[in-house]
Design an enzyme around this catalytic site. Sequence first.
Site, short mmCIF file in Angstrom:
data_model
loop_
_atom_site.label_atom_id
_atom_site.label_comp_id
_atom_site.label_asym_id
_atom_site.label_seq_id
_atom_site.Cartn_x
_atom_site.Cartn_y
_atom_site.Cartn_z
N ASN A 148 0.78 -1.33 0.20
CA ASN A 148 0.05 0.12 -0.05
C ASN A 148 0.77 1.52 -0.07
O ASN A 148 0.31 2.45 -0.42
CB ASN A 148 -1.01 -0.07 1.18
CG ASN A 148 -1.52 1.28 1.61
OD1 ASN A 148 -2.46 1.75 0.78
ND2 ASN A 148 -0.88 2.12 2.59
N TYR A 169 2.42 9.78 -11.08
CA TYR A 169 1.41 9.10 -10.20
C TYR A 169 0.85 8.11 -11.16
O TYR A 169 0.86 6.84 -11.08
CB TYR A 169 0.62 10.04 -9.60
CG TYR A 169 -0.30 9.26 -8.59
CD1 TYR A 169 0.19 8.84 -7.22
CD2 TYR A 169 -1.61 8.93 -8.75
CE1 TYR A 169 -0.52 8.36 -6.25
CE2 TYR A 169 -2.44 8.27 -7.94
CZ TYR A 169 -1.81 8.15 -6.82
OH TYR A 169 -2.47 7.45 -5.61
N THR A 211 -7.90 11.30 2.63
CA THR A 211 -6.60 10.94 3.59
C THR A 211 -5.85 11.90 3.53
O THR A 211 -5.87 12.97 2.79
CB THR A 211 -6.03 9.59 2.61
OG1 THR A 211 -5.79 10.28 1.39
CG2 THR A 211 -6.94 8.43 2.46
#
Length: 287
Positions: A87, A151, A186
């Site tokens: 993760n 990304y 997040t």
Amino acid sequence: MAWELNGRTALITGAASGIGAALARALAARGMRLGLVDVDGDALARVAATLPGAVTEVADVRDRAALDTAVEDIVERLGRLDVAVANAGIATGGPARMVGPDAFEDTIDVNLLGVWRTARSAIPYVLEQRGYLLLVASAAAVVPAPGLAAYSASKAGVEGFGRALRAELLPHGVAVGVGYYLFLDTPMVREGERMAGFNRMKKGLPNPISRTWPLEPAIDATSRGIERRARRIAYPPFVHGLMALRGLLDNGVSDRITSRLVPGMEAAFTEEAQRVGPDAAARPPRR
């Protein structure tokens, strides 16, 4: 066929915050014993303090030897490894031709090669249990956006690696899943919104893609996916539809729509880069 998670063990990298910390809490509530890895030892200790029985190791997924040692130590302390969740990840933003090269390459190193290193370290132990690997990619693997080239490339690489690894490990009884998430609430997304280029791009995307989605339902979907040893885990659910339509989305029309975001995003990034430099402008600002 669903797994009974109670009593099984799981390794999670990037476990000190965000998806990793929330998933650790959810899996602990299902009776799993946890091994948690993160580069931030203080934050990791705070998460583990709320999870009785969790064991921790401080390691950077960019350091293969340190990660190998961390995984080995966790398995020794837990006694086995049923699930490994790769993760750990970082976000950078800005036009690919303008971001600092270190920021771009660090993104690939953490997000793609870090997943590879985690899987490589964990596979021998997961293989013994005919277990499950979950590689966390992103909806950016399906719908890459301007300003998120590093990304998007890293997460597309995770997806490709996961799909190939799934076929390789299937004869050995190990299941491999890939996780796809849009912008979740997040710290990584909240910090990204403080980056001029990223914030300008995100706000310009069409709804519901530009929305920041609550974390808890995504974690529920992920926990259920681990129980099912799912091939794909996605949140919000319409990301499954984007995957089905990706061939149609990869066309000149979608390019023209998203390219309208580029001038404003480039201007915002340029202004920030002139102030702090192209590498710093591509990364979340320090608190």
